[in-house]
Design a protein around this motif. Structure first.
Motif, PDB file in Angstrom:
ATOM      1  N   GLY A 159       0.779  -1.229   0.000  1.00 20.87           N
ATOM      2  CA  GLY A 159       0.000   0.000   0.000  1.00 20.87           C
ATOM      3  C   GLY A 159       0.812   1.280   0.000  1.00 20.87           C
ATOM      4  N   LEU A 160       2.055   1.232  -0.490  1.00 21.24           N
ATOM      5  CA  LEU A 160       2.913   2.414  -0.484  1.00 21.24           C
ATOM      6  C   LEU A 160       3.370   2.763  -1.900  1.00 21.24           C
ATOM      7  N   LYS A 161       3.849   4.008  -2.053  1.00 18.59           N
ATOM      8  CA  LYS A 161       4.376   4.471  -3.335  1.00 18.59           C
ATOM      9  C   LYS A 161       5.834   4.887  -3.264  1.00 18.59           C
ATOM     10  N   HIS A 162       6.313   5.227  -2.067  1.00 23.74           N
ATOM     11  CA  HIS A 162       7.655   5.785  -1.937  1.00 23.74           C
ATOM     12  C   HIS A 162       8.478   4.960  -0.953  1.00 23.74           C
ATOM     13  N   GLY A 163       9.732   4.652  -1.342  1.00 23.49           N
ATOM     14  CA  GLY A 163      10.641   3.945  -0.465  1.00 23.49           C
ATOM     15  C   GLY A 163      11.173   4.854   0.634  1.00 23.49           C
ATOM     16  N   HIS A 164      11.802   4.254   1.616  1.00 22.13           N
ATOM     17  CA  HIS A 164      12.300   5.004   2.769  1.00 22.13           C
ATOM     18  C   HIS A 164      13.510   4.267   3.323  1.00 22.13           C
ATOM     19  N   GLY A 165      14.437   4.997   3.914  1.00 19.33           N
ATOM     20  CA  GLY A 165      15.574   4.362   4.541  1.00 19.33           C
ATOM     21  C   GLY A 165      16.855   5.115   4.294  1.00 19.33           C
TER      22      GLY A 165
END
Length: 466
Positions: free
Chosen positions: A285-291
């Motif tokens: 349910g996400l569109k953008h990566g993170h980290g």
């Protein structure tokens, strides 16, 4: 040399019988965490024992403080000096809850048509009964064609993996002489995709802590004391908010000590894998990566250390309102560690990080639930070459060398207590819904797994590693 071609033909010809045997094992509700299922866990152990005994193994079911550990030995072909492999799997499963979300009863396996072909749906289908059956059925095919298996084999099956394997370290230490082999082969991981096999060569370790910040001697009325005393929830969340810098790097002192960059060849392979990052994110349910900045998604998951808050609580969380300043607040914190990091040093750094940021009159205490280092498996051994060659024989594809973001403590325990390296060859998929309702195992993956283990046996026996 015992030829493998006839064995692979037997695997294909008897595949429906293999599916049927898997379904028989799946019908046993071997839920290890619930004492109500203790008899069923034992029944699953005996089912596996009977299957291996029929294939020429000498089987012992060993009692522990928890559920039994099965050890089975096969001498291989008479008079032959062959490699000796320790196979590991587990016959216990997670609870099926919430049962109402299953499309069919969790312990009544069904084979259904899906986009990739047929799949079997049941608790334990992929984790780990289906995967364990891949090597048992490979043994069966060799036995059917040649009356034996072509190498020496020891099989270790436990019934407590889903509860953290509490009995296994002690068992390995006490039975080390009985479990010696050239290497361990574990089938409890994933393939790259439904057609492409994979070997997991890196696993992150785990440091899991609970931190509790304590302030006032008891809960206080926020109208009478708010703004005049430290609020442990405010203190705790303030500290947690400082863990990462603007680039997503963890700020514990010395956290990256010992972390090495990957060799250029392996780094290039990881960056070249055809991952659909948008699809990966969309599946949750996400569109953008993170980290961590400057790292690809797979690098973040497989090769970089992390710190995550897994739970936080304190004060009043019930229905309605209660204006309280709590006496304490707690959180659960996990650090995924990569090879080169020292879990004990990281734990000490976490504690200092919290202590240095406490206001006067507040204290912090910690509980440790897990502490294990990251694992890196050598890729240049003859055993690894034989496994890779066998995978290609069976699937006509090169096995991809991948990392794993999670932790598999048994790999470290095999090295610590037995002195053995482990090769992790799995046939699961990311969407198998393990631990969730409607767990499944693609029958193509089951077939690839059986064929692969059969071909690996042939490569090991023949000494052909190229």
């Amino acid at each position: 040399m015992l030829p493998v071609d006839a064995v692979l033909r037997t695997v294909d010809a008897s595949f429906e019988e293999s599916v049927g045997r898997l379904c028989d094992l799946l019908r046993i509700p071997s839920v290890s965490t619930d004492p109500a299922y203790a008899g069923d866990v034992r029944r699953a152990a005996h089912w596996c024992a009977d299957a291996l005994t029929a294939l020429g193994f000498t089987v012992t079911i060993n009692e522990t403080a928890g559920h039994p550990i099965l050890v089975a030995h096969h001498p291989g072909p008479a008079g032959a000096e062959t490699p000796h492999v320790l196979y590991y799997g587990h016959y216990d499963v997670q609870p099926p809850d919430p049962v109402e979300l299953w499309n069919s009863p969790p312990f009544e396996p069904v084979v259904v048509e899906a986009e990739r072909g047929r799949r079997v749906v049941a608790r334990g289908a992929a984790d780990d009964k289906g995967q364990t059956m891949t090597f048992i059925e490979a043994f069966r095919a060799w036995h059917a064609v040649h009356g034996t298996i072509p190498i020496r084999a020891t099989v270790l099956l436990e019934g407590e993996e889903e509860t953290g394997s509490p009995s296994l370290p002690k068992f390995l230490k006490e039975h080390a002489s009985d479990l010696q082999a050239d290497f361990c082969l574990v089938t409890d991981t994933n393939a790259w995709d439904v057609d492409t096999p994979a070997i997991t060569t890196r696993l992150r370790g785990l440091l899991y802590l609970e931190a509790t910040v304590t302030g006032p001697s008891h809960d206080l009325h926020s109208g009478l004391f708010g703004g005049a005393v430290p609020n442990p929830i405010n203190v705790l969340t303030g500290i947690l908010g400082q863990i990462h810098d603007a680039d997503g790097r963890v700020r514990f002192d010395g956290f990256y000590d010992g972390v090495r960059e990957l060799p250029a060849e392996l780094s290039a392979q990881i960056r070249g894998l055809p991952l659909d990052e948008a699809g990966f994110l969309a599946s949750v349910g996400l569109k953008h990566g993170h980290g961590e900045a400057g790292r690809t998604l797979l690098e973040r998951i497989w090769t970089r250390p992390t710190c995550d808050i897994n739970g936080i609580w304190g004060g009043y969380t019930g229905e309605g309102s209660k204006t309280v300043i709590p006496a304490k607040a707690s959180c659960k914190l996990s650090c995924r560690l990569v090879p080169g990091q020292d879990p004990q040093a990281i734990e000490a750094a976490v504690q200092r990080f919290f202590e240095e940021r406490l206001p006067p009159d507040c204290t912090v205490s910690f509980r440790r639930f897990s502490s294990s280092p990251g694992i890196e498996v050598p890729v240049d051994t003859p055993w690894m070459q034989a496994v890779r060659a066998g995978l290609k024989d069976a699937t006509e594809r090169d096995g991809v060398l991948i990392g794993g973001g999670g932790s598999i403590p048994i790999v470290g325990w095999f090295r610590e207590h037995l002195g053995l390296d482990t090769i992790l060859v799995g046939f699961g998929l990311d969407d198998d819904r393990i631990h969730s309702p409607n767990e499944k195992f693609e029958l193509k993956c089951l077939r690839n797994g059986i064929r692969s283990h059969a071909a690996i046996l042939g490569r090991l026996a023949a000494g052909q590693v190229g």
